[in-house]
Design a protein around this motif. Structure first.
Motif, mmCIF file in Angstrom:
data_model
loop_
_atom_site.group_PDB
_atom_site.id
_atom_site.type_symbol
_atom_site.label_atom_id
_atom_site.label_comp_id
_atom_site.label_asym_id
_atom_site.label_seq_id
_atom_site.Cartn_x
_atom_site.Cartn_y
_atom_site.Cartn_z
ATOM 1 N N THR A 68 0.837 -1.200 0.000
ATOM 2 C CA THR A 68 0.000 0.000 0.000
ATOM 3 C C THR A 68 0.874 1.253 0.000
ATOM 4 N N ASN A 69 2.146 1.088 -0.281
ATOM 5 C CA ASN A 69 3.081 2.211 -0.261
ATOM 6 C C ASN A 69 2.987 3.032 -1.538
ATOM 7 N N VAL A 70 3.316 4.303 -1.423
ATOM 8 C CA VAL A 70 3.250 5.226 -2.548
ATOM 9 C C VAL A 70 4.598 5.924 -2.675
ATOM 10 N N LEU A 71 5.013 6.162 -3.901
ATOM 11 C CA LEU A 71 6.211 6.946 -4.194
ATOM 12 C C LEU A 71 5.803 8.412 -4.278
ATOM 13 N N ARG A 107 27.906 -14.525 6.811
ATOM 14 C CA ARG A 107 26.470 -14.519 6.533
ATOM 15 C C ARG A 107 25.746 -15.446 7.499
ATOM 16 N N ASP A 108 24.744 -14.902 8.158
ATOM 17 C CA ASP A 108 23.993 -15.645 9.155
ATOM 18 C C ASP A 108 22.656 -16.120 8.593
ATOM 19 N N SER A 109 21.958 -15.254 7.878
ATOM 20 C CA SER A 109 20.640 -15.624 7.359
ATOM 21 C C SER A 109 20.204 -14.637 6.276
ATOM 22 N N LEU A 110 19.095 -14.959 5.636
ATOM 23 C CA LEU A 110 18.472 -14.083 4.654
ATOM 24 C C LEU A 110 17.191 -13.566 5.290
ATOM 25 N N VAL A 111 17.055 -12.244 5.392
ATOM 26 C CA VAL A 111 15.947 -11.634 6.114
ATOM 27 C C VAL A 111 15.053 -10.868 5.140
ATOM 28 N N ASP A 112 13.737 -11.005 5.304
ATOM 29 C CA ASP A 112 12.783 -10.212 4.535
ATOM 30 C C ASP A 112 12.514 -8.910 5.268
ATOM 31 N N TYR A 113 12.634 -7.802 4.546
ATOM 32 C CA TYR A 113 12.322 -6.493 5.097
ATOM 33 C C TYR A 113 11.105 -5.952 4.362
ATOM 34 N N ASP A 114 10.110 -5.510 5.100
ATOM 35 C CA ASP A 114 8.904 -4.943 4.525
ATOM 36 C C ASP A 114 8.778 -3.484 4.954
ATOM 37 N N GLY A 115 8.464 -2.635 4.010
ATOM 38 C CA GLY A 115 8.213 -1.233 4.321
ATOM 39 C C GLY A 115 9.418 -0.463 4.789
ATOM 40 N N VAL A 116 10.588 -0.711 4.197
ATOM 41 C CA VAL A 116 11.807 0.014 4.563
ATOM 42 C C VAL A 116 11.824 1.348 3.821
ATOM 43 N N PRO A 117 11.926 2.471 4.537
ATOM 44 C CA PRO A 117 11.974 3.772 3.872
ATOM 45 C C PRO A 117 13.226 3.920 2.997
ATOM 46 N N ARG A 118 13.011 4.448 1.786
ATOM 47 C CA ARG A 118 14.113 4.710 0.854
ATOM 48 C C ARG A 118 13.983 6.149 0.367
ATOM 49 N N ILE A 119 15.088 6.873 0.433
ATOM 50 C CA ILE A 119 15.139 8.247 -0.047
ATOM 51 C C ILE A 119 16.181 8.324 -1.150
#
Length: 183
Positions: A68-71, A107-119
């Protein structure tokens, strides 16, 4: 002269995600030019989908934003005869996977990131002065990812300086730099 590596789609093997550096979709945009004596000011404000567009048939309907994110973004610039300069910025939230590392850098693991702010912040400059010309651009990408072991921030810049010796002969030198995360 003036095209840059990031806008050249034939290099898509090197850059799997052009959207990371330059947003490609806007569904609402307001733009214009404000003349003022010798200087023209231009502007653009826009809203668009986030980068998380489904392209896999097995994950449901393709072509739809999975968040539901918007640019949101914009650009301001000025033109004075053969001198052009501008600044731009975008903000959005993205979903991605990243490697997580332990204190030793393993490397320990692969993590899913949701809704990380990007500028994204950008700047561009170009000018022609008689036979001399210059075109350059800078793009910086900052993620608010809380990932202290590895930086996924990116930056890109290029500059091309040219000299038009004759109508048929132009000499130029170009330099570009790209810093991106290792995954």
């Amino acid at each position: 002269m003036g095209n840059t590596l990031l806008y050249e789609t034939s290099f898509s093997e090197l850059f799997s995600n052009f959207d990371e550096f330059t947003p490609n979709r806007a569904f609402v945009q307001v733009s214009g030019v404000i003349p003022s004596d010798k200087i023209k000011f231009d502007y653009a404000l826009y809203l668009g989908n986030g980068p998380n567009i489904n392209a896999e048939k097995d994950r449901g309907q393709t072509g739809v934003d999975t968040t539901t994110n918007v640019l949101a973004g914009g650009r301001v610039g000025m033109r004075l005869t053969d001198l052009k300069a501008g600044l731009s910025a975008t903000y959005e939230k993205v979903n991605f996977q990243a490697e997580e590392f332990d204190r030793d850098g393993v490397r320990d693991s692969l993590v899913d990131y949701d809704g990380v702010p990007r500028i994204r912040l950008g700047a561009d400059l170009s000018f022609h002065l008689r036979r001399l010309s210059f075109t350059g651009e800078l793009i910086g990408i900052k993620y608010d990812d809380d990932q202290p072991q590895i930086s996924i921030d990116k930056e890109f810049y290029y500059g091309t300086l040219g000299y038009q010796h004759t109508e048929q002969l132009m000499a130029y030198a170009s330099y570009w730099y790209l810093r991106r995360c290792p995954y």
